[in-house]
Design an enzyme around this catalytic site. Structure first.
Site, PDB file in Angstrom:
ATOM      1  N   MET A 107     -19.786 -51.645  43.960  1.00  0.00           N
ATOM      2  CA  MET A 107     -20.716 -50.350  44.210  1.00  0.00           C
ATOM      3  C   MET A 107     -21.914 -50.794  45.020  1.00  0.00           C
ATOM      4  O   MET A 107     -22.993 -50.059  45.168  1.00  0.00           O
ATOM      5  CB  MET A 107     -21.239 -49.878  42.872  1.00  0.00           C
ATOM      6  CG  MET A 107     -19.864 -49.266  42.111  1.00  0.00           C
ATOM      7  SD  MET A 107     -20.417 -48.654  40.639  1.00  0.00           S
ATOM      8  CE  MET A 107     -20.808 -46.798  41.230  1.00  0.00           C
ATOM      9  N   ASP A 152     -22.174 -53.371  54.078  1.00  0.00           N
ATOM     10  CA  ASP A 152     -22.786 -52.190  53.305  1.00  0.00           C
ATOM     11  C   ASP A 152     -24.050 -51.844  53.222  1.00  0.00           C
ATOM     12  O   ASP A 152     -24.583 -50.922  52.682  1.00  0.00           O
ATOM     13  CB  ASP A 152     -22.035 -52.412  51.741  1.00  0.00           C
ATOM     14  CG  ASP A 152     -20.574 -52.515  51.606  1.00  0.00           C
ATOM     15  OD1 ASP A 152     -19.933 -51.977  52.551  1.00  0.00           O
ATOM     16  OD2 ASP A 152     -20.181 -52.651  50.511  1.00  0.00           O
ATOM     17  N   LYS A 183     -22.977 -47.085  45.607  1.00  0.00           N
ATOM     18  CA  LYS A 183     -22.093 -46.054  46.482  1.00  0.00           C
ATOM     19  C   LYS A 183     -20.727 -45.992  45.942  1.00  0.00           C
ATOM     20  O   LYS A 183     -20.252 -47.325  45.213  1.00  0.00           O
ATOM     21  CB  LYS A 183     -21.932 -46.632  47.945  1.00  0.00           C
ATOM     22  CG  LYS A 183     -21.813 -48.133  48.277  1.00  0.00           C
ATOM     23  CD  LYS A 183     -20.305 -48.082  48.161  1.00  0.00           C
ATOM     24  CE  LYS A 183     -19.925 -49.908  48.568  1.00  0.00           C
ATOM     25  NZ  LYS A 183     -18.612 -50.112  48.421  1.00  0.00           N
TER      26      LYS A 183
HETATM   27  O1  C5P Z   1     -20.479 -58.233  55.057  1.00  0.00           O
HETATM   28  P1  C5P Z   1     -20.345 -58.878  53.693  1.00  0.00           P
HETATM   29  O2  C5P Z   1     -21.459 -59.945  53.548  1.00  0.00           O
HETATM   30  O3  C5P Z   1     -20.888 -57.829  52.660  1.00  0.00           O
HETATM   31  O4  C5P Z   1     -19.172 -59.444  53.324  1.00  0.00           O
HETATM   32  C1  C5P Z   1     -18.668 -60.194  52.400  1.00  0.00           C
HETATM   33  C2  C5P Z   1     -17.255 -60.792  52.626  1.00  0.00           C
HETATM   34  O5  C5P Z   1     -16.290 -59.682  52.524  1.00  0.00           O
HETATM   35  C3  C5P Z   1     -17.084 -61.191  53.980  1.00  0.00           C
HETATM   36  O6  C5P Z   1     -17.488 -62.695  54.122  1.00  0.00           O
HETATM   37  C4  C5P Z   1     -15.574 -61.228  54.343  1.00  0.00           C
HETATM   38  O7  C5P Z   1     -15.014 -62.222  53.661  1.00  0.00           O
HETATM   39  C5  C5P Z   1     -15.119 -59.837  53.674  1.00  0.00           C
HETATM   40  N1  C5P Z   1     -15.297 -58.659  54.470  1.00  0.00           N
HETATM   41  C6  C5P Z   1     -14.489 -58.749  55.333  1.00  0.00           C
HETATM   42  N2  C5P Z   1     -14.369 -57.373  56.201  1.00  0.00           N
HETATM   43  C7  C5P Z   1     -15.394 -56.560  56.018  1.00  0.00           C
HETATM   44  C8  C5P Z   1     -16.485 -56.865  55.303  1.00  0.00           C
HETATM   45  C9  C5P Z   1     -16.346 -57.760  54.371  1.00  0.00           C
HETATM   46  O8  C5P Z   1     -13.404 -59.371  55.621  1.00  0.00           O
HETATM   47  N3  C5P Z   1     -15.317 -55.343  56.797  1.00  0.00           N
END
Ligand code: C5P
Length: 320
Positions: A114, A151, A13
């Site tokens: 992405m 995501d 994406k």
């Molecule tokens: O949700 P995901 O594991 O992809 O997120 C990875 C990291 O990105 C999280 O641990 C956090 O540090 C950051 N993040 C955030 N706010 C979001 C999505 C991700 O701070 N909405």
């Protein structure tokens, strides 16, 4: 003996808009974002095993290998891989004893902003639920995806969608036609937590209250009108300055895209992939050639969106 084999494709994406608010107590930042799925795909093949083991192997698609050379960043192939965790999450939810051999064919840049890893997870959730005959509903699959990462639900959903909350609360966006993109890949990935941490530090320096994240109507209007010129002007990513602070060389990549008359240029998600919007497929090829010649990226690929989310492309019995 035969084994069931299910193959699922899920898209990468770009974020057309990414508005970020101040982190909550859980450390996550509230987002208002617009995702568009591109025709760069991760393909996950799940082959059932009776012995309860999970294995993971990976190859890189020819297009990505050609764009990237031999320098693609490595991806872990153990329990820390999001596809592996996806298989475990499905197994736990439905009380499955069987195992699975997972194979990933990568077509989305690694650690590029992405959602390649998220696409692996979404595809693995769908493939495992099918190969183990879990009888999962779409809503259940979306719930499992949301546990795996912010995501991941969008990789399941695809098309173009607004994401609120952590980016995981989705609603479809109205879109006319197709948009053509150029993606400049870097050989060093950026860590999403590191980019968010840099964004936090930049906000602290400004010492002003961070507003609630809101969407700009201009993006939605450009999408529903199918107007790439308006969309190019409306592209916005609040994480871009943080990504550029960590990877200043991306400025030169962005400049090269503008020099080739991209309608808008933006860092994708938490970067470091830089995406440019083109007037047409032909124009995208022109921008690609220009950016390649300027030697400001490790690889350059073209892509179009929107494209559907995770879909089952094969469901077979294979000889053991
Ligand atoms: O949700 P995901 O594991 O992809 O997120 C990875 C990291 O990105 C999280 O641990 C956090 O540090 C950051 N993040 C955030 N706010 C979001 C999505 C991700 O701070 N909405």
């Amino acid at each position: 003996m035969t084994r069931r084999q299910v193959r699922v494709r899920a898209p990468g994406k770009v974020n057309l808009q990414l508005a970020v608010g101040a982190a909550g107590a859980d450390g996550f930042h509230p987002l208002a974002t617009v995702f568009q799925a591109l025709d760069l795909y991760e393909t996950v093949t799940a082959t059932s095993r009776t012995d309860g083991q999970i294995t993971l192997a990976m190859d890189t698609s020819r297009a990505l290998r050609e764009a990237w050379g031999e320098d693609a960043p490595a991806v872990p192939l153990d329990e820390s891989n999001l596809a592996w965790r996806a298989a475990e999450a499905v197994r736990e939810r439905y009380g499955v004893d069987a195992g699975v051999d997972l194979h990933i064919l990568k077509g989305v840049p690694v650690a590029g902003g992405m959602a390649g890893g998220s696409a692996d997870a979404a595809a693995a959730v769908v493939a495992c639920a099918q190969v183990w005959d879990c009888g999962a509903t779409r809503a259940e699959l979306a719930e499992i995806c949301a546990q795996l990462g912010s995501d991941v639900p969008f990789s399941l959903h695809g098309h173009t969608a607004v994401g609120m909350g952590r980016g995981d609360v989705l609603s479809p966006a109205m879109v006319r036609g197709e948009f053509h993109w150029v993606c400049a890949i870097q050989d060093q990935g950026l860590s999403t937590p590191a980019v968010f941490a840099r964004w936090d530090a930049m906000q602290a320096e400004r010492a002003a209250a961070v507003p609630e994240p809101t969407l700009d109507a201009a993006v939605m209007q450009a999408l529903s009108a199918g107007d790439p010129f308006a969309l190019g002007m409306a592209l916005r990513n609040d994480l871009q300055d943080a990504a550029l602070a960590l990877a200043p060389h991306l400025e030169a990549t962005m400049e090269a895209m503008y020099a080739a008359e991209a309608l808008g240029v933006i860092v994708s998600g938490s970067g470091p992939t830089v995406v440019g919007l083109a007037r047409s497929r032909q124009h995208a090829l022109g921008i690609q050639a220009h950016v390649k010649a300027a030697r400001v990226a490790a690889g350059v690929v073209t892509a179009s969106g929107p494209t559907p989310g995770a879909v089952v492309v094969d469901d077979l019995e294979v000889a053991d």
